[in-house]
Design a protein around this motif. Structure first.
Motif, PDB file in Angstrom:
ATOM      1  N   GLN A 235     -48.959 -51.150  -9.783  1.00 40.38           N
ATOM      2  CA  GLN A 235     -49.329 -49.797  -9.405  1.00 40.38           C
ATOM      3  C   GLN A 235     -50.400 -49.284 -10.353  1.00 40.38           C
ATOM      4  OE1 GLN A 235     -46.065 -47.082  -9.353  1.00 40.38           O
ATOM      5  NE2 GLN A 235     -47.297 -45.339  -8.737  1.00 40.38           N
ATOM      6  N   VAL A 236     -51.436 -48.705  -9.800  1.00 41.84           N
ATOM      7  CA  VAL A 236     -52.518 -48.151 -10.591  1.00 41.84           C
ATOM      8  C   VAL A 236     -52.075 -46.824 -11.163  1.00 41.84           C
ATOM      9  CG1 VAL A 236     -54.832 -47.213 -10.477  1.00 41.84           C
ATOM     10  CG2 VAL A 236     -54.277 -49.295  -9.209  1.00 41.84           C
ATOM     11  N   GLN A 237     -52.130 -46.688 -12.484  1.00 42.44           N
ATOM     12  CA  GLN A 237     -51.658 -45.459 -13.110  1.00 42.44           C
ATOM     13  C   GLN A 237     -52.351 -45.205 -14.436  1.00 42.44           C
ATOM     14  OE1 GLN A 237     -47.430 -45.374 -13.833  1.00 42.44           O
ATOM     15  NE2 GLN A 237     -47.350 -43.150 -13.673  1.00 42.44           N
ATOM     16  N   LEU A 238     -52.698 -43.944 -14.653  1.00 46.87           N
ATOM     17  CA  LEU A 238     -53.256 -43.473 -15.908  1.00 46.87           C
ATOM     18  C   LEU A 238     -52.406 -42.312 -16.385  1.00 46.87           C
ATOM     19  CD1 LEU A 238     -56.989 -43.475 -14.808  1.00 46.87           C
ATOM     20  CD2 LEU A 238     -56.022 -44.990 -16.543  1.00 46.87           C
ATOM     21  N   VAL A 239     -51.968 -42.362 -17.632  1.00 42.85           N
ATOM     22  CA  VAL A 239     -51.129 -41.306 -18.185  1.00 42.85           C
ATOM     23  C   VAL A 239     -51.710 -40.868 -19.522  1.00 42.85           C
ATOM     24  CG1 VAL A 239     -48.827 -40.634 -18.927  1.00 42.85           C
ATOM     25  CG2 VAL A 239     -49.091 -42.256 -17.040  1.00 42.85           C
ATOM     26  N   GLU A 240     -52.174 -39.619 -19.554  1.00 44.18           N
ATOM     27  CA  GLU A 240     -52.753 -39.063 -20.768  1.00 44.18           C
ATOM     28  C   GLU A 240     -51.717 -38.258 -21.534  1.00 44.18           C
ATOM     29  OE1 GLU A 240     -55.847 -39.012 -17.423  1.00 44.18           O
ATOM     30  OE2 GLU A 240     -53.802 -38.320 -17.676  1.00 44.18           O
ATOM     31  N   SER A 241     -51.871 -38.223 -22.865  1.00 43.64           N
ATOM     32  CA  SER A 241     -50.964 -37.443 -23.704  1.00 43.64           C
ATOM     33  C   SER A 241     -51.661 -37.088 -25.006  1.00 43.64           C
ATOM     34  CB  SER A 241     -49.680 -38.231 -23.994  1.00 43.64           C
ATOM     35  OG  SER A 241     -49.971 -39.418 -24.702  1.00 43.64           O
ATOM     36  N   GLY A 242     -51.043 -36.183 -25.756  1.00 41.80           N
ATOM     37  CA  GLY A 242     -51.544 -35.840 -27.072  1.00 41.80           C
ATOM     38  C   GLY A 242     -52.218 -34.489 -27.178  1.00 41.80           C
ATOM     39  N   GLY A 243     -52.422 -33.826 -26.052  1.00 37.77           N
ATOM     40  CA  GLY A 243     -53.048 -32.521 -26.104  1.00 37.77           C
ATOM     41  C   GLY A 243     -52.138 -31.486 -26.732  1.00 37.77           C
ATOM     42  N   ALA A 244     -52.744 -30.434 -27.279  1.00 37.92           N
ATOM     43  CA  ALA A 244     -51.980 -29.392 -27.954  1.00 37.92           C
ATOM     44  C   ALA A 244     -52.865 -28.182 -28.185  1.00 37.92           C
ATOM     45  CB  ALA A 244     -51.443 -29.908 -29.281  1.00 37.92           C
ATOM     46  N   LEU A 245     -52.249 -27.137 -28.712  1.00 33.73           N
ATOM     47  CA  LEU A 245     -52.965 -25.955 -29.179  1.00 33.73           C
ATOM     48  C   LEU A 245     -53.232 -26.144 -30.672  1.00 33.73           C
ATOM     49  CD1 LEU A 245     -53.960 -23.000 -29.045  1.00 33.73           C
ATOM     50  CD2 LEU A 245     -51.582 -22.306 -29.408  1.00 33.73           C
ATOM     51  N   VAL A 246     -54.509 -26.084 -31.046  1.00 29.08           N
ATOM     52  CA  VAL A 246     -54.875 -26.249 -32.453  1.00 29.08           C
ATOM     53  C   VAL A 246     -55.847 -25.149 -32.853  1.00 29.08           C
ATOM     54  CG1 VAL A 246     -54.535 -28.761 -32.444  1.00 29.08           C
ATOM     55  CG2 VAL A 246     -56.784 -27.810 -31.908  1.00 29.08           C
ATOM     56  N   GLN A 247     -55.965 -24.947 -34.143  1.00 31.02           N
ATOM     57  CA  GLN A 247     -56.925 -23.994 -34.662  1.00 31.02           C
ATOM     58  C   GLN A 247     -58.292 -24.660 -34.784  1.00 31.02           C
ATOM     59  OE1 GLN A 247     -56.321 -20.664 -35.443  1.00 31.02           O
ATOM     60  NE2 GLN A 247     -54.368 -21.112 -34.406  1.00 31.02           N
ATOM     61  N   ALA A 248     -59.321 -23.857 -34.725  1.00 31.11           N
ATOM     62  CA  ALA A 248     -60.677 -24.381 -34.902  1.00 31.11           C
ATOM     63  C   ALA A 248     -60.763 -25.124 -36.232  1.00 31.11           C
ATOM     64  CB  ALA A 248     -61.692 -23.251 -34.859  1.00 31.11           C
ATOM     65  N   GLY A 249     -61.432 -26.267 -36.183  1.00 34.75           N
ATOM     66  CA  GLY A 249     -61.523 -27.114 -37.364  1.00 34.75           C
ATOM     67  C   GLY A 249     -60.452 -28.180 -37.435  1.00 34.75           C
ATOM     68  N   GLY A 250     -59.473 -28.099 -36.551  1.00 38.79           N
ATOM     69  CA  GLY A 250     -58.374 -29.046 -36.558  1.00 38.79           C
ATOM     70  C   GLY A 250     -58.722 -30.361 -35.873  1.00 38.79           C
ATOM     71  N   SER A 251     -57.727 -31.236 -35.837  1.00 34.27           N
ATOM     72  CA  SER A 251     -57.907 -32.572 -35.269  1.00 34.27           C
ATOM     73  C   SER A 251     -56.774 -32.894 -34.302  1.00 34.27           C
ATOM     74  CB  SER A 251     -57.911 -33.630 -36.380  1.00 34.27           C
ATOM     75  OG  SER A 251     -58.938 -33.405 -37.304  1.00 34.27           O
ATOM     76  N   LEU A 252     -57.079 -33.759 -33.353  1.00 32.34           N
ATOM     77  CA  LEU A 252     -56.090 -34.279 -32.426  1.00 32.34           C
ATOM     78  C   LEU A 252     -56.449 -35.703 -32.070  1.00 32.34           C
ATOM     79  CD1 LEU A 252     -55.570 -31.452 -29.743  1.00 32.34           C
ATOM     80  CD2 LEU A 252     -53.867 -32.283 -31.391  1.00 32.34           C
ATOM     81  N   ARG A 253     -55.435 -36.473 -31.685  1.00 33.13           N
ATOM     82  CA  ARG A 253     -55.692 -37.790 -31.126  1.00 33.13           C
ATOM     83  C   ARG A 253     -55.032 -37.858 -29.756  1.00 33.13           C
ATOM     84  NH1 ARG A 253     -54.138 -43.938 -33.036  1.00 33.13           N
ATOM     85  NH2 ARG A 253     -52.047 -43.301 -32.376  1.00 33.13           N
ATOM     86  N   LEU A 254     -55.858 -38.102 -28.765  1.00 34.83           N
ATOM     87  CA  LEU A 254     -55.372 -38.249 -27.403  1.00 34.83           C
ATOM     88  C   LEU A 254     -55.123 -39.728 -27.108  1.00 34.83           C
ATOM     89  CD1 LEU A 254     -57.785 -35.838 -25.494  1.00 34.83           C
ATOM     90  CD2 LEU A 254     -55.678 -35.302 -26.749  1.00 34.83           C
TER      91      LEU A 254
END
Length: 118
Positions: free
Chosen positions: A1-20
């Protein structure tokens, strides 16, 4: 089955970091070029970063993310995961982030919301 699942998003302050993260089914992950797209509120979805598997090269069509975002792909131990490391986040980076092939011929996943507060 073809599937893409994204994760890692959040609310952050300017200057912050995230990894998706993007988990892709095997048949998709073995395609040569995959990318991260984003869709800000009320705007169209655009490609911001891509990774070419055969040459292990990357590109950032969106000049606003150059030097701040880094795309990578991990297929060790069958993880089949695409990453987007984001640093120095700004309010204009607020969007729903999606992964897909380049061009985006696979069905879209649900995306992951990134909100950057000023």
């Amino acid at each position: 089955q073809v599937q893409l699942v994204e994760s890692g998003g959040a609310l952050v302050q300017a200057g912050g970091s995230l990894r998706l993260s993007c988990a892709a089914s095997g048949s998709l992950f073995n395609r040569d070029t995959m990318g991260w797209y984003r869709q800000p509120p009320g705007k169209q979805r655009n490609l911001v970063a891509f990774h070419i598997r055969s040459s292990n090269t990357t590109g950032y069509p969106d000049s606003s993310v150059k030097g701040r975002f880094a795309i990578s792909r991990d297929n060790a131990d069958a993880k089949n995961t695409l990453y987007l490391q984001m640093q120095s986040l700004q309010p204009e980076d607020t969007a729903v982030y999606y992964c897909n092939l380049v061009p985006p011929v696979a069905p879209w996943g649900q995306g992951t919301q990134v909100t950057v507060a000023s």
